[in-house]
Design a protein around this motif. Structure first.
Motif, PDB file in Angstrom:
ATOM      1  N   THR A 148       0.857  -1.201   0.000  1.00  0.00           N
ATOM      2  CA  THR A 148       0.000   0.000   0.000  1.00  0.00           C
ATOM      3  C   THR A 148       0.886   1.242   0.000  1.00  0.00           C
ATOM      4  O   THR A 148       2.000   1.222   0.566  1.00  0.00           O
ATOM      5  CB  THR A 148      -0.909   0.069   1.244  1.00  0.00           C
ATOM      6  N   ASP A 201      -0.913   4.505   0.668  1.00  0.00           N
ATOM      7  CA  ASP A 201      -2.188   5.207   0.779  1.00  0.00           C
ATOM      8  C   ASP A 201      -2.018   6.718   0.765  1.00  0.00           C
ATOM      9  O   ASP A 201      -1.052   7.273   1.313  1.00  0.00           O
ATOM     10  CB  ASP A 201      -2.899   4.803   2.082  1.00  0.00           C
ATOM     11  N   GLY A 202      -2.995   7.375   0.185  1.00  0.00           N
ATOM     12  CA  GLY A 202      -3.037   8.837   0.159  1.00  0.00           C
ATOM     13  C   GLY A 202      -4.149   9.258  -0.788  1.00  0.00           C
ATOM     14  O   GLY A 202      -4.463   8.520  -1.730  1.00  0.00           O
ATOM     15  N   VAL A 216     -11.269  -6.294  -0.711  1.00  0.00           N
ATOM     16  CA  VAL A 216     -12.570  -5.634  -0.631  1.00  0.00           C
ATOM     17  C   VAL A 216     -12.475  -4.215  -1.216  1.00  0.00           C
ATOM     18  O   VAL A 216     -13.431  -3.720  -1.823  1.00  0.00           O
ATOM     19  CB  VAL A 216     -13.071  -5.611   0.843  1.00  0.00           C
ATOM     20  N   GLN A 265     -11.938   2.680  -1.922  1.00  0.00           N
ATOM     21  CA  GLN A 265     -11.621   3.060  -0.541  1.00  0.00           C
ATOM     22  C   GLN A 265     -10.964   4.423  -0.526  1.00  0.00           C
ATOM     23  O   GLN A 265     -10.032   4.672  -1.314  1.00  0.00           O
ATOM     24  CB  GLN A 265     -10.690   2.018   0.100  1.00  0.00           C
ATOM     25  N   PHE A 266     -11.447   5.266   0.344  1.00  0.00           N
ATOM     26  CA  PHE A 266     -10.854   6.584   0.583  1.00  0.00           C
ATOM     27  C   PHE A 266      -9.344   6.405   0.781  1.00  0.00           C
ATOM     28  O   PHE A 266      -8.913   5.633   1.629  1.00  0.00           O
ATOM     29  CB  PHE A 266     -11.487   7.170   1.854  1.00  0.00           C
ATOM     30  N   GLY A 267      -8.553   7.124   0.019  1.00  0.00           N
ATOM     31  CA  GLY A 267      -7.102   7.068   0.195  1.00  0.00           C
ATOM     32  C   GLY A 267      -6.417   5.947  -0.560  1.00  0.00           C
ATOM     33  O   GLY A 267      -5.221   5.706  -0.369  1.00  0.00           O
ATOM     34  N   GLY A 315     -11.174  -9.000   3.120  1.00  0.00           N
ATOM     35  CA  GLY A 315     -11.470  -7.723   3.753  1.00  0.00           C
ATOM     36  C   GLY A 315     -10.284  -7.307   4.613  1.00  0.00           C
ATOM     37  O   GLY A 315      -9.130  -7.599   4.274  1.00  0.00           O
ATOM     38  N   MET A 364      -0.065  -4.780   7.375  1.00  0.00           N
ATOM     39  CA  MET A 364      -0.583  -3.810   6.407  1.00  0.00           C
ATOM     40  C   MET A 364      -1.788  -3.057   6.976  1.00  0.00           C
ATOM     41  O   MET A 364      -1.889  -1.843   6.866  1.00  0.00           O
ATOM     42  CB  MET A 364      -0.972  -4.520   5.105  1.00  0.00           C
ATOM     43  N   VAL A 365      -2.669  -3.797   7.599  1.00  0.00           N
ATOM     44  CA  VAL A 365      -3.869  -3.167   8.156  1.00  0.00           C
ATOM     45  C   VAL A 365      -3.515  -2.418   9.443  1.00  0.00           C
ATOM     46  O   VAL A 365      -4.029  -1.336   9.712  1.00  0.00           O
ATOM     47  CB  VAL A 365      -4.978  -4.218   8.377  1.00  0.00           C
ATOM     48  N   PRO A 400      -3.872   4.334  10.331  1.00  0.00           N
ATOM     49  CA  PRO A 400      -3.947   5.073  11.598  1.00  0.00           C
ATOM     50  C   PRO A 400      -5.075   4.521  12.484  1.00  0.00           C
ATOM     51  O   PRO A 400      -6.169   4.243  11.989  1.00  0.00           O
ATOM     52  CB  PRO A 400      -4.248   6.509  11.141  1.00  0.00           C
ATOM     53  N   LYS A 417     -13.629   4.520  11.179  1.00  0.00           N
ATOM     54  CA  LYS A 417     -14.141   4.469   9.806  1.00  0.00           C
ATOM     55  C   LYS A 417     -14.241   3.057   9.238  1.00  0.00           C
ATOM     56  O   LYS A 417     -14.900   2.849   8.239  1.00  0.00           O
ATOM     57  CB  LYS A 417     -13.221   5.270   8.860  1.00  0.00           C
ATOM     58  N   ILE A 418     -13.514   2.111   9.801  1.00  0.00           N
ATOM     59  CA  ILE A 418     -13.455   0.796   9.159  1.00  0.00           C
ATOM     60  C   ILE A 418     -14.116  -0.292  10.002  1.00  0.00           C
ATOM     61  O   ILE A 418     -15.041  -0.953   9.531  1.00  0.00           O
ATOM     62  CB  ILE A 418     -11.993   0.461   8.784  1.00  0.00           C
TER      63      ILE A 418
HETATM   64  N1  CAA Z   1     -14.050   7.823   4.735  1.00  0.00           N
HETATM   65  C1  CAA Z   1     -14.414   9.110   4.833  1.00  0.00           C
HETATM   66  N2  CAA Z   1     -13.599  10.076   5.278  1.00  0.00           N
HETATM   67  C2  CAA Z   1     -12.376   9.718   5.654  1.00  0.00           C
HETATM   68  C3  CAA Z   1     -11.916   8.401   5.576  1.00  0.00           C
HETATM   69  C4  CAA Z   1     -12.814   7.436   5.101  1.00  0.00           C
HETATM   70  N3  CAA Z   1     -12.497   6.145   5.024  1.00  0.00           N
HETATM   71  N4  CAA Z   1     -10.649   8.354   6.006  1.00  0.00           N
HETATM   72  C5  CAA Z   1     -10.310   9.607   6.341  1.00  0.00           C
HETATM   73  N5  CAA Z   1     -11.346  10.425   6.137  1.00  0.00           N
HETATM   74  C6  CAA Z   1     -11.422  11.837   6.394  1.00  0.00           C
HETATM   75  C7  CAA Z   1     -10.911  12.130   7.798  1.00  0.00           C
HETATM   76  O1  CAA Z   1     -11.942  11.931   8.756  1.00  0.00           O
HETATM   77  C8  CAA Z   1     -10.506  13.586   7.665  1.00  0.00           C
HETATM   78  O2  CAA Z   1     -11.647  14.409   7.711  1.00  0.00           O
HETATM   79  P1  CAA Z   1     -11.635  15.727   8.598  1.00  0.00           P
HETATM   80  O3  CAA Z   1     -10.524  16.559   7.996  1.00  0.00           O
HETATM   81  O4  CAA Z   1     -13.004  16.277   8.389  1.00  0.00           O
HETATM   82  O5  CAA Z   1     -11.357  15.268   9.980  1.00  0.00           O
HETATM   83  C9  CAA Z   1      -9.968  13.686   6.244  1.00  0.00           C
HETATM   84  O6  CAA Z   1     -10.537  12.545   5.543  1.00  0.00           O
HETATM   85  C10 CAA Z   1      -8.457  13.576   6.195  1.00  0.00           C
HETATM   86  O7  CAA Z   1      -8.101  12.350   6.878  1.00  0.00           O
HETATM   87  P2  CAA Z   1      -6.663  12.153   7.473  1.00  0.00           P
HETATM   88  O8  CAA Z   1      -6.401  13.167   8.560  1.00  0.00           O
HETATM   89  O9  CAA Z   1      -6.480  10.720   7.818  1.00  0.00           O
HETATM   90  O10 CAA Z   1      -5.803  12.604   6.204  1.00  0.00           O
HETATM   91  P3  CAA Z   1      -4.383  12.210   5.793  1.00  0.00           P
HETATM   92  O11 CAA Z   1      -4.104  12.954   4.530  1.00  0.00           O
HETATM   93  O12 CAA Z   1      -3.448  12.323   6.934  1.00  0.00           O
HETATM   94  O13 CAA Z   1      -4.506  10.639   5.476  1.00  0.00           O
HETATM   95  C11 CAA Z   1      -5.279   8.706   4.421  1.00  0.00           C
HETATM   96  C12 CAA Z   1      -5.388  10.235   4.496  1.00  0.00           C
HETATM   97  C13 CAA Z   1      -3.836   8.316   4.057  1.00  0.00           C
HETATM   98  C14 CAA Z   1      -6.190   8.240   3.319  1.00  0.00           C
HETATM   99  C15 CAA Z   1      -5.632   8.091   5.773  1.00  0.00           C
HETATM  100  O14 CAA Z   1      -6.935   8.536   6.130  1.00  0.00           O
HETATM  101  C16 CAA Z   1      -5.636   6.590   5.745  1.00  0.00           C
HETATM  102  O15 CAA Z   1      -4.603   5.962   5.834  1.00  0.00           O
HETATM  103  N6  CAA Z   1      -6.809   5.988   5.621  1.00  0.00           N
HETATM  104  C17 CAA Z   1      -6.939   4.532   5.589  1.00  0.00           C
HETATM  105  C18 CAA Z   1      -6.987   4.031   4.186  1.00  0.00           C
HETATM  106  C19 CAA Z   1      -7.232   2.561   4.245  1.00  0.00           C
HETATM  107  O16 CAA Z   1      -8.258   2.084   4.712  1.00  0.00           O
HETATM  108  N7  CAA Z   1      -6.289   1.774   3.773  1.00  0.00           N
HETATM  109  C20 CAA Z   1      -6.433   0.347   3.830  1.00  0.00           C
HETATM  110  C21 CAA Z   1      -5.100  -0.199   4.163  1.00  0.00           C
HETATM  111  S1  CAA Z   1      -5.225  -1.925   4.523  1.00  0.00           S
HETATM  112  C22 CAA Z   1      -5.353  -2.628   3.041  1.00  0.00           C
HETATM  113  O17 CAA Z   1      -5.234  -2.020   2.013  1.00  0.00           O
HETATM  114  C23 CAA Z   1      -5.621  -4.090   3.051  1.00  0.00           C
HETATM  115  C24 CAA Z   1      -6.859  -4.378   2.364  1.00  0.00           C
HETATM  116  O18 CAA Z   1      -6.844  -4.848   1.245  1.00  0.00           O
HETATM  117  C25 CAA Z   1      -8.161  -4.161   3.042  1.00  0.00           C
END
Ligand code: CAA
Length: 251
Positions: A96, A98-99, A145, A151-153, A188, A194-195, A199, A206-207
């Motif tokens: 990953t 992510d961003g 999934v 997925q956001f990010g 999922g 990784m998961v 944060p 959120k998850i």
């Molecule tokens: N849905 C809706 N809003 C979300 C969100 C989501 N899933 N995640 C974050 N936000 C919102 C936050 O609440 C925040 O809103 P506010 O400013 O109103 O508070 C805004 O977006 C910014 O969030 P961050 O402060 O976290 O922003 P960031 O730029 O520091 O990071 C990010 C953004 C990198 C996407 C971080 O939110 C993140 O890592 N999210 C998780 C992404 C994720 O689920 N990755 C899965 C990894 S595991 C995997 O990939 C295995 C698999 O197959 C399942």
């Protein structure tokens, strides 16, 4: 036990698991070994984890970049020289970066597409001709999934993981008449590094609330899906996506 008759001998089938020394991949390697396969696990960079895995499991490990076609060629050739022709390929290696898209660098897009999607072409291309000649093969690719629902990010990761599903459906059609199945397992959120790198506040707020089963999955729960799809018993299943996500998304 998954065996085949070669001449008058019974031989264990040979399985390769990319990214097979850590996380979900390690559980898949071990499950396949326990099911009687002769397993090779590839890894990309973490020598310490790979050596520990090898020591604990006795599974052979091989280091190369699955996003690099020539490196895959060398890796597959080495495994075939050491163990024999590959019967089962598990395309599991994944990263990953992510961003949100509006902040994503070209490098973070390219790295995820290379490791998570180009690898499927590289590895499958290198084993498919032998499988076609021998009339048996299992290609199992690990999606997510987040490739099914977005997925956001994760525009990079979702694109790659969604790509795995389209890739599999095409490969399944092309090779169905040759005894080869191609399927996807779509996990999922599983309790791996990784998961756990997500944060904690994001994971909790959120998850986790979106997972009806109310917990993260276990790597072994994904490994059991792979072992089933690899088996002789699963010969009528091809082009399918087996979702194991605790009810988070019902495709
Ligand atoms: N849905 C809706 N809003 C979300 C969100 C989501 N899933 N995640 C974050 N936000 C919102 C936050 O609440 C925040 O809103 P506010 O400013 O109103 O508070 C805004 O977006 C910014 O969030 P961050 O402060 O976290 O922003 P960031 O730029 O520091 O990071 C990010 C953004 C990198 C996407 C971080 O939110 C993140 O890592 N999210 C998780 C992404 C994720 O689920 N990755 C899965 C990894 S595991 C995997 O990939 C295995 C698999 O197959 C399942």
């Amino acid at each position: 036990m998954e065996i085949q008759v070669v001449g008058s001998k019974l031989m264990a089938r040979i399985a390769v698991v990319t990214g097979g020394t850590r996380g979900i991949g390690a559980a898949i390697s071990v499950a396949l070994k326990d099911a009687g396969y002769n397993v090779a696990a590839s890894y990309g960079g973490n020598d310490e984890a790979a050596n520990k895995f090898k020591g604990e499991t006795g599974i052979a490990v091989y280091k190369w970049d699955v996003g690099d076609f020539e490196a895959c060629q060398a890796g597959v050739a080495q495994i075939e020289a050491d163990l024999g022709p590959i019967d089962v390929l598990v395309n599991n290696a994944g990263i990953t970066r992510d961003g949100t898209l509006h902040r994503m660098s070209v490098e973070n897009w390219a790295a995820v597409i290379s490791t998570n999607l180009n690898s499927l072409f590289n590895m499958t291309r290198l084993v498919i001709e032998g499988m076609r000649e021998r009339g048996f093969g299992r290609i199992i690719s690990i999606s997510s999934v987040n490739g099914q629902k977005g997925q956001f990010g994760q525009s990079n990761y979702a694109a790659a993981k969604s790509g795995a599903i389209g890739f599999t459906k095409a490969v399944a059609q092309e090779n169905a008449a040759k005894g080869i199945t191609a399927n996807v397992v779509s996990p999922g959120y599983i309790g791996t590094e990784m998961v756990r790198a997500v944060p904690e506040d994001v994971l909790n707020a959120k998850i986790l609330p979106l997972i009806p089963v109310g917990r993260l999955g276990e790597p072994e729960e994904i490994a059991r899906c792979v072992t089933f799809l690899a088996s002789e018993d699963a010969g009528f299943i091809t082009g399918s996506t087996l979702s194991a996500n605790g009810g988070q998304y019902m495709a």
